[in-house]
Motif scaffolding. Sequence first.
Motif, PDB file in Angstrom:
ATOM      1  N   VAL A 203       2.740  -1.312   2.422  1.00 40.37           N
ATOM      2  CA  VAL A 203       3.121  -1.455   3.832  1.00 40.37           C
ATOM      3  C   VAL A 203       4.625  -1.235   3.982  1.00 40.37           C
ATOM      4  O   VAL A 203       5.085  -0.541   4.909  1.00 40.37           O
ATOM      5  CB  VAL A 203       2.717  -2.849   4.364  1.00 40.37           C
ATOM      6  CG1 VAL A 203       3.346  -3.103   5.729  1.00 40.37           C
ATOM      7  CG2 VAL A 203       1.201  -2.960   4.462  1.00 40.37           C
ATOM      8  N   ILE A 204       5.412  -1.811   3.063  1.00 41.50           N
ATOM      9  CA  ILE A 204       6.862  -1.636   3.103  1.00 41.50           C
ATOM     10  C   ILE A 204       7.231  -0.170   2.918  1.00 41.50           C
ATOM     11  O   ILE A 204       8.008   0.403   3.690  1.00 41.50           O
ATOM     12  CB  ILE A 204       7.524  -2.502   2.008  1.00 41.50           C
ATOM     13  CG1 ILE A 204       7.307  -3.991   2.299  1.00 41.50           C
ATOM     14  CG2 ILE A 204       9.012  -2.176   1.886  1.00 41.50           C
ATOM     15  CD1 ILE A 204       7.726  -4.906   1.163  1.00 41.50           C
ATOM     16  N   VAL A 205       6.669   0.450   1.878  1.00 38.62           N
ATOM     17  CA  VAL A 205       7.017   1.830   1.534  1.00 38.62           C
ATOM     18  C   VAL A 205       6.565   2.798   2.621  1.00 38.62           C
ATOM     19  O   VAL A 205       7.337   3.657   3.074  1.00 38.62           O
ATOM     20  CB  VAL A 205       6.397   2.202   0.175  1.00 38.62           C
ATOM     21  CG1 VAL A 205       6.498   3.704  -0.078  1.00 38.62           C
ATOM     22  CG2 VAL A 205       7.095   1.438  -0.950  1.00 38.62           C
ATOM     23  N   PHE A 206       5.319   2.676   3.068  1.00 36.44           N
ATOM     24  CA  PHE A 206       4.808   3.584   4.104  1.00 36.44           C
ATOM     25  C   PHE A 206       5.556   3.387   5.421  1.00 36.44           C
ATOM     26  O   PHE A 206       5.818   4.348   6.152  1.00 36.44           O
ATOM     27  CB  PHE A 206       3.313   3.362   4.326  1.00 36.44           C
ATOM     28  CG  PHE A 206       2.461   3.642   3.104  1.00 36.44           C
ATOM     29  CD1 PHE A 206       2.920   4.448   2.078  1.00 36.44           C
ATOM     30  CD2 PHE A 206       1.192   3.076   2.985  1.00 36.44           C
ATOM     31  CE1 PHE A 206       2.137   4.699   0.959  1.00 36.44           C
ATOM     32  CE2 PHE A 206       0.397   3.325   1.884  1.00 36.44           C
ATOM     33  CZ  PHE A 206       0.876   4.136   0.865  1.00 36.44           C
ATOM     34  N   GLY A 207       5.888   2.132   5.727  1.00 35.68           N
ATOM     35  CA  GLY A 207       6.638   1.867   6.954  1.00 35.68           C
ATOM     36  C   GLY A 207       8.017   2.509   6.926  1.00 35.68           C
ATOM     37  O   GLY A 207       8.480   3.056   7.931  1.00 35.68           O
ATOM     38  N   ILE A 208       8.682   2.452   5.777  1.00 35.11           N
ATOM     39  CA  ILE A 208      10.005   3.076   5.650  1.00 35.11           C
ATOM     40  C   ILE A 208       9.896   4.588   5.772  1.00 35.11           C
ATOM     41  O   ILE A 208      10.729   5.237   6.422  1.00 35.11           O
ATOM     42  CB  ILE A 208      10.648   2.665   4.309  1.00 35.11           C
ATOM     43  CG1 ILE A 208      11.086   1.193   4.371  1.00 35.11           C
ATOM     44  CG2 ILE A 208      11.849   3.564   3.969  1.00 35.11           C
ATOM     45  CD1 ILE A 208      11.601   0.650   3.062  1.00 35.11           C
ATOM     46  N   GLN A 209       8.874   5.172   5.165  1.00 35.97           N
ATOM     47  CA  GLN A 209       8.689   6.619   5.287  1.00 35.97           C
ATOM     48  C   GLN A 209       8.470   7.024   6.743  1.00 35.97           C
ATOM     49  O   GLN A 209       9.015   8.035   7.207  1.00 35.97           O
ATOM     50  CB  GLN A 209       7.498   7.069   4.438  1.00 35.97           C
ATOM     51  CG  GLN A 209       7.772   7.091   2.943  1.00 35.97           C
ATOM     52  CD  GLN A 209       6.632   7.714   2.170  1.00 35.97           C
ATOM     53  OE1 GLN A 209       5.462   7.434   2.423  1.00 35.97           O
ATOM     54  NE2 GLN A 209       6.955   8.552   1.205  1.00 35.97           N
ATOM     55  N   LEU A 210       7.694   6.257   7.472  1.00 32.35           N
ATOM     56  CA  LEU A 210       7.468   6.559   8.883  1.00 32.35           C
ATOM     57  C   LEU A 210       8.748   6.414   9.699  1.00 32.35           C
ATOM     58  O   LEU A 210       9.070   7.261  10.547  1.00 32.35           O
ATOM     59  CB  LEU A 210       6.386   5.631   9.444  1.00 32.35           C
ATOM     60  CG  LEU A 210       4.940   6.084   9.301  1.00 32.35           C
ATOM     61  CD1 LEU A 210       3.995   4.970   9.730  1.00 32.35           C
ATOM     62  CD2 LEU A 210       4.686   7.336  10.134  1.00 32.35           C
ATOM     63  N   ALA A 211       9.489   5.345   9.448  1.00 31.81           N
ATOM     64  CA  ALA A 211      10.708   5.094  10.207  1.00 31.81           C
ATOM     65  C   ALA A 211      11.750   6.181   9.975  1.00 31.81           C
ATOM     66  O   ALA A 211      12.469   6.574  10.907  1.00 31.81           O
ATOM     67  CB  ALA A 211      11.275   3.727   9.840  1.00 31.81           C
ATOM     68  N   ASP A 212      11.844   6.670   8.745  1.00 38.38           N
ATOM     69  CA  ASP A 212      12.811   7.729   8.430  1.00 38.38           C
ATOM     70  C   ASP A 212      12.231   9.129   8.617  1.00 38.38           C
ATOM     71  O   ASP A 212      12.915  10.123   8.354  1.00 38.38           O
ATOM     72  CB  ASP A 212      13.307   7.575   6.980  1.00 38.38           C
ATOM     73  CG  ASP A 212      14.437   6.573   6.858  1.00 38.38           C
ATOM     74  OD1 ASP A 212      15.040   6.249   7.898  1.00 38.38           O
ATOM     75  OD2 ASP A 212      14.720   6.117   5.733  1.00 38.38           O
ATOM     76  N   ARG A 213      10.960   9.211   9.037  1.00 36.72           N
ATOM     77  CA  ARG A 213      10.300  10.486   9.323  1.00 36.72           C
ATOM     78  C   ARG A 213      10.313  11.415   8.111  1.00 36.72           C
ATOM     79  O   ARG A 213      10.557  12.623   8.233  1.00 36.72           O
ATOM     80  CB  ARG A 213      10.952  11.174  10.522  1.00 36.72           C
ATOM     81  CG  ARG A 213      10.885  10.344  11.797  1.00 36.72           C
ATOM     82  CD  ARG A 213      11.550  11.052  12.957  1.00 36.72           C
ATOM     83  NE  ARG A 213      11.489  10.223  14.171  1.00 36.72           N
ATOM     84  CZ  ARG A 213      12.001  10.575  15.346  1.00 36.72           C
ATOM     85  NH1 ARG A 213      12.623  11.758  15.457  1.00 36.72           N
ATOM     86  NH2 ARG A 213      11.907   9.774  16.380  1.00 36.72           N
TER      87      ARG A 213
END
Length: 441
Positions: A203-213
């Motif tokens: 959740v942390i890793v995927f969320g960061i990838q989404l936030a940074d596009r």
Amino acid sequence: MTSAPSASSVRARVAAAASGSGAAAFATLLLFTLFAGDFWRNLISWPGYFVLAGLLAAASIVVLVRTRPAFHWRRLPRMLVLFLLLATVSIAWSAYPGASALGVIAQFATTAGALYLALALDWPQLLRALANAFRWILGLSLLFEFVVAAFVRHPVLPFWASYPEGKLPSAFYWSRGLLFHGGQIQGIQGNSNLLAMVALLAVIVFGIQLADRTVRRGAGITWLVIAVGTLALTRSSTVIVAGLATAVVFAFALWMRRVAPDRRRPVYLTAAALVVVAAGLLIAFASRIPALFGKSEDLTGRLDIWHSVIGLAQERPVFGWGWVSYWAPWVSPFKNLAERNGVTYLQAHNAWLDVWLQLGIVGLVVFILLVATTLGRSWFFAVDRPRTTIADDKPYTALGLLPLLLIAALIAQSAAESRILIEAGWALLVVLSVKTKQSTP
């Protein structure tokens, strides 16, 4: 008019691409094995796992020696070096020197893989490698649980293992086929807590990838939903608590980013007050809190384990019984030290008590300093703007939050599990400790 690239330059680009792909694949396999070691042990047996782990550790060392990544040995975290040194010399006073030697070898093998990840990958590459490994673990886990529930339709035991006849403890099963019953699913790791922790970190890793596009929005959202769904299906109380603690840290980091550097004192005061209040509530309602998460008053046997561990630690309080990593159930004092409902546990279910037991107060102080310094560096990477010049005007990135959120989750988990000392937990601690010392996100 530009000239066509030469054959040699084309070959160089192809070789570089192949090398990059190979490095990414190796990093993914390494992380997959660290986080899903039980998958390999259940599938190919302990001896097969030892061969695989040995090959990965050796390959990590070879690649580091051959590529010689730019870093300064003097900038290796001192507390990390001191902890490993203390674990090694503890063989001299260990009550079980043979088991200690094996534990130290396992610790250094894990550290070798972690150093490869920390020194050979930059922060974006590490994020991608973590994401790839987590996708494989989550995807295979849900597929595995679906096959067991839909086609096998009965609990599945690990391969290469023999068990006595009769009713077996539920902890022995690789999968209990509970997917269609709402969980608790165990995934390819055969343990709901381990799968839940991977889901939380995902959740942390995927969320960061989404936030940074850095990933396609559709794919990123899909995998984030899968991670959250998997976390729900594991119904792991310890990881739910770890997730709540990590969310609080995340909220304070975002708050800190919004205030000027000279106006951060209220944030720190609020955080300190929250810690005091939380500690007070924990003490006042200690007997009622487990029921909120569906746990028995003894925290599923943890209180009995902690009592036994504290008693043993007090017999050798200063330097401990000797490092062993996983408890060795064939030597004293670990024989039947922690047994519940026919299951022998190989950890104290509390990393801090485990370190005290194995390395005494001296080792505990070193470990606390190792974790605290890593947390401190991760905090400032998260809340301070990245700098390449004197000017403090670069925008924040979500990637800057990665080390803080990962270490926060590990620390929260360490109160109920000793995983931060072994395999993926230790590797992640080493990676974060080394990378926050060597470079910025």
